[in-house]
Scaffold this active site. Sequence first.
Site, PDB file in Angstrom:
ATOM      1  N   GLU A 111      50.553  39.187  21.682  1.00 36.34           N
ATOM      2  CA  GLU A 111      49.563  40.230  21.955  1.00 36.34           C
ATOM      3  C   GLU A 111      49.632  40.668  23.416  1.00 36.34           C
ATOM      4  OE1 GLU A 111      45.698  38.643  20.975  1.00 36.34           O
ATOM      5  OE2 GLU A 111      46.357  37.925  19.018  1.00 36.34           O
ATOM      6  N   ASP A 115      43.619  43.931  30.512  1.00 38.62           N
ATOM      7  CA  ASP A 115      42.968  43.661  31.790  1.00 38.62           C
ATOM      8  C   ASP A 115      41.590  44.314  31.806  1.00 38.62           C
ATOM      9  OD1 ASP A 115      42.588  42.765  34.291  1.00 38.62           O
ATOM     10  OD2 ASP A 115      43.956  44.159  35.275  1.00 38.62           O
ATOM     11  N   LYS A 313      52.458  35.780  32.237  1.00 41.96           N
ATOM     12  CA  LYS A 313      52.139  36.675  33.356  1.00 41.96           C
ATOM     13  C   LYS A 313      53.307  37.616  33.632  1.00 41.96           C
ATOM     14  CE  LYS A 313      48.060  35.759  34.721  1.00 41.96           C
ATOM     15  NZ  LYS A 313      47.096  36.800  34.868  1.00 41.96           N
ATOM     16  N   CYS A 410      34.432  42.079  70.433  1.00 42.01           N
ATOM     17  CA  CYS A 410      33.482  41.672  71.481  1.00 42.01           C
ATOM     18  C   CYS A 410      34.166  41.173  72.753  1.00 42.01           C
ATOM     19  CB  CYS A 410      32.537  40.611  70.939  1.00 42.01           C
ATOM     20  SG  CYS A 410      33.374  39.035  70.653  1.00 42.01           S
ATOM     21  N   CYS A 425      37.464  34.309  66.654  1.00 47.60           N
ATOM     22  CA  CYS A 425      36.567  34.722  67.724  1.00 47.60           C
ATOM     23  C   CYS A 425      35.410  33.730  67.667  1.00 47.60           C
ATOM     24  CB  CYS A 425      36.070  36.140  67.442  1.00 47.60           C
ATOM     25  SG  CYS A 425      34.566  36.558  68.300  1.00 47.60           S
TER      26      CYS A 425
HETATM   27  S1  IVH Z   1      42.447  35.085  23.549  1.00 46.27           S
HETATM   28  C1  IVH Z   1      41.236  30.901  23.581  1.00 46.27           C
HETATM   29  N1  IVH Z   1      43.719  37.334  23.626  1.00 46.27           N
HETATM   30  O1  IVH Z   1      42.078  36.792  28.868  1.00 46.27           O
HETATM   31  C2  IVH Z   1      41.745  32.257  23.630  1.00 46.27           C
HETATM   32  N2  IVH Z   1      42.360  36.785  25.491  1.00 46.27           N
HETATM   33  O2  IVH Z   1      42.489  34.243  30.322  1.00 46.27           O
HETATM   34  C3  IVH Z   1      41.122  33.067  24.673  1.00 46.27           C
HETATM   35  N3  IVH Z   1      42.322  38.478  27.241  1.00 46.27           N
HETATM   36  O3  IVH Z   1      38.858  35.507  28.613  1.00 46.27           O
HETATM   37  C4  IVH Z   1      41.142  34.490  24.519  1.00 46.27           C
HETATM   38  N4  IVH Z   1      43.688  39.898  26.280  1.00 46.27           N
HETATM   39  O4  IVH Z   1      39.083  38.030  28.401  1.00 46.27           O
HETATM   40  C5  IVH Z   1      42.876  36.522  24.281  1.00 46.27           C
HETATM   41  N5  IVH Z   1      44.904  39.317  23.532  1.00 46.27           N
HETATM   42  C6  IVH Z   1      44.069  38.513  24.177  1.00 46.27           C
HETATM   43  C7  IVH Z   1      43.549  38.838  25.449  1.00 46.27           C
HETATM   44  C8  IVH Z   1      42.688  37.932  26.071  1.00 46.27           C
HETATM   45  C9  IVH Z   1      42.934  39.672  27.343  1.00 46.27           C
HETATM   46  C10 IVH Z   1      41.435  37.890  28.285  1.00 46.27           C
HETATM   47  C11 IVH Z   1      40.128  37.360  27.748  1.00 46.27           C
HETATM   48  C12 IVH Z   1      40.094  35.906  28.137  1.00 46.27           C
HETATM   49  C13 IVH Z   1      41.123  35.829  29.205  1.00 46.27           C
HETATM   50  C14 IVH Z   1      41.739  34.456  29.210  1.00 46.27           C
END
Ligand code: IVH
Length: 666
Positions: A111, A115, A313, A410, A425
């Site tokens: 997936e 963001d 990442k 300053c 400072c």
């Molecule tokens: S799954 C246990 N799926 O990333 C699974 N999270 O770092 C947790 N996020 O708090 C969530 N895209 O806000 C999941 N496809 C996705 C996501 C996703 C963004 C965010 C989400 C979560 C954070 C975790």
Amino acid sequence: MNIKKRIEQLIEKINEHNHQYYVLNNPIISDGEFDRLFKELEILENKYPEHKYSFSPTQRVGSKPITDFGTIEHQTPMLSLSNAMNKDELSAFHSQIKKRLQIDSVNYIAEPKLDGLGVELVYSDGLLLHGSTRGDGFVGEDITHNLRTIQSIPLKLRNIEKTPPLLIEIRGEVFIEKNDFIKLNKYQIKQGKQTFANPRNAAAGSLRQLDPTITASRPLSIFCYEIGIVKGYVFKNHLSLLKTLKLWGLPVNPLIQPVTEDLGIIEYQKKLEKIRNHLPYEIDGTVFKINNYSQRKLLGTRSRSPRWAIAGKFKAQQATTIVQTIKIQVGRTGALTPVAHLKPVTVSGVTVRKATLHNQDEIERKDIRIGDTVLIERAGDVIPKVQKVITEKRPKNSIRFTFPEQCPVCNQDTYKATNEAIWRCGNIKCPKQLKRRIQHFTSKLALNVEGLGEKIIDLLVDKGYLKSITDIFLLNKNKLAALEGLGSKSAENLIQAIEQSKTTTFSKFIYGLGIRNVGEYIAKLYAKHFSGNVDKFLNTSLTELESINGVGPIVAKETMYFLSNKSTKQLIKNCIDKHLLLKTNNKPKEEFLSNKIFVFTGSLNTLKRNQSKEIINDLGGKTSNTISKKTDYLVAGPGAGSKLKKAQELKVTILNEKDFLKIIKK
Ligand code: IVH
């Protein structure tokens, strides 16, 4: 046709068109036709209020702004994800999974990692019951009133006639598309309002509104991707969950796909990295989740993240630009930070004008000079960094930066502590330090003085109205109204905000003092340890601080250093004695109402809503804005609305003001 039937038919039609428009991006009627249906429904509902359903499309925006955010406990914690920074770490994740499960092949669902802001939607019998932020993963803020305004969130799940889930926590990400973000900022400028730094901040700000009409005006979108608790329904695996969510009318990201083994993972990672800048919304990585639920169960979770999923990442986004000048920024602790002022350059949709150079050593190590062409990097929300100098492009007249020996604000001599790379400072009265200290003291996580922004603080310090953080309590309307650009109404609002900020907690106050290395978390530990007693805190010792679980020797030393200054101590004492009213934010000693959930409706004569909520919290209870099966008490005053009806249906105990006062007095 009978009225009730027609209303139900209209709701169904409008919801269907909304789904076509907002979820499928495929409208099948004209705006005019849609408006006619909507108008007809509004007229009928106004004439026959007994047929006004909570899931009617006319009921997305509630009538009144709320006064405070309640809290909602997630029945299953909302965990976060552990990160893989590169291909090797993604492969290592896959190997770990195979080893742990003792299998040779694994199926994942890949997936995009959106963001935005993680939220939870709770549906009971197919109806949206409430929605909340992720919060600390266990308890989030009740933002039902705002989530209801997002048109792509169904107020009633579709296609559930045969098998409605009794209760389900659906998790997803709320975000603002890149184009919508640009439009929103343009609109903000036109309105003379503050712009947002990036789409995520804009989405977060929009969801944290007390007034749902503001949220409704913001172009928020959502994609759903997980669930928490589910009752009365069984999903085969993650893929079938996502298909079902889609069937129920919830938006699910179209780029989600099954992949196998590390090869599949890495291929998907590459694919998304390639297309990320062309997507209409921001993503900051990928997520790989095991498809099979029994395998997930076997793997289990760590304290904060599941073992069955990982976030891949992306490499930081880079660009080249020119260092036009280097200036020194003075922070609230006196730290002098060199900042490169750059020729503006766009990196992943954001214009970058400055990059931190951290300290003198960093400038020397990377040999960054004024006039240099540099490679800069922006990773997520992090401040851009100068990665390296493109020496081939160095002009003959590039200038080496000489670190100043005096504070540029300053003029006091600077100093560098042993083992530290940062010059400071040492003048506690340095106007720049003072400005930033006041800014910190009044910031959201500290005293939270709404409307007291950087510009106003700078003006007030420059005019000599603020000489210490506590001087904010001595401001009056006339002084403020005389400031450039601040009318009498804003001055009045600001005075009111300052007044309100005086009721705070020990931990917010300590955090606001800006002791080095004492963030929100340590401040809470101090609040707990000293039971909110400021005198005890002022007279503490290094040994005592080090004995607090979670407080390390550096933090303890910094705190002692801060407290060793007599005038600082006096300032804290004055602040407490003359200005502030500290509430306790420790775990209540009184567990009298332990975890009992209260909801309020209508007005109260003796107490304000906020006061009542505080009392309940102090007694160990909780408050919420919505009635559910979990609600223990509804406190109903004159003018009680639909909550009363719902409480009656759900057989929740209903209290009048007198009963409520009796309970809390007990
Ligand atoms: S799954 C246990 N799926 O990333 C699974 N999270 O770092 C947790 N996020 O708090 C969530 N895209 O806000 C999941 N496809 C996705 C996501 C996703 C963004 C965010 C989400 C979560 C954070 C975790």
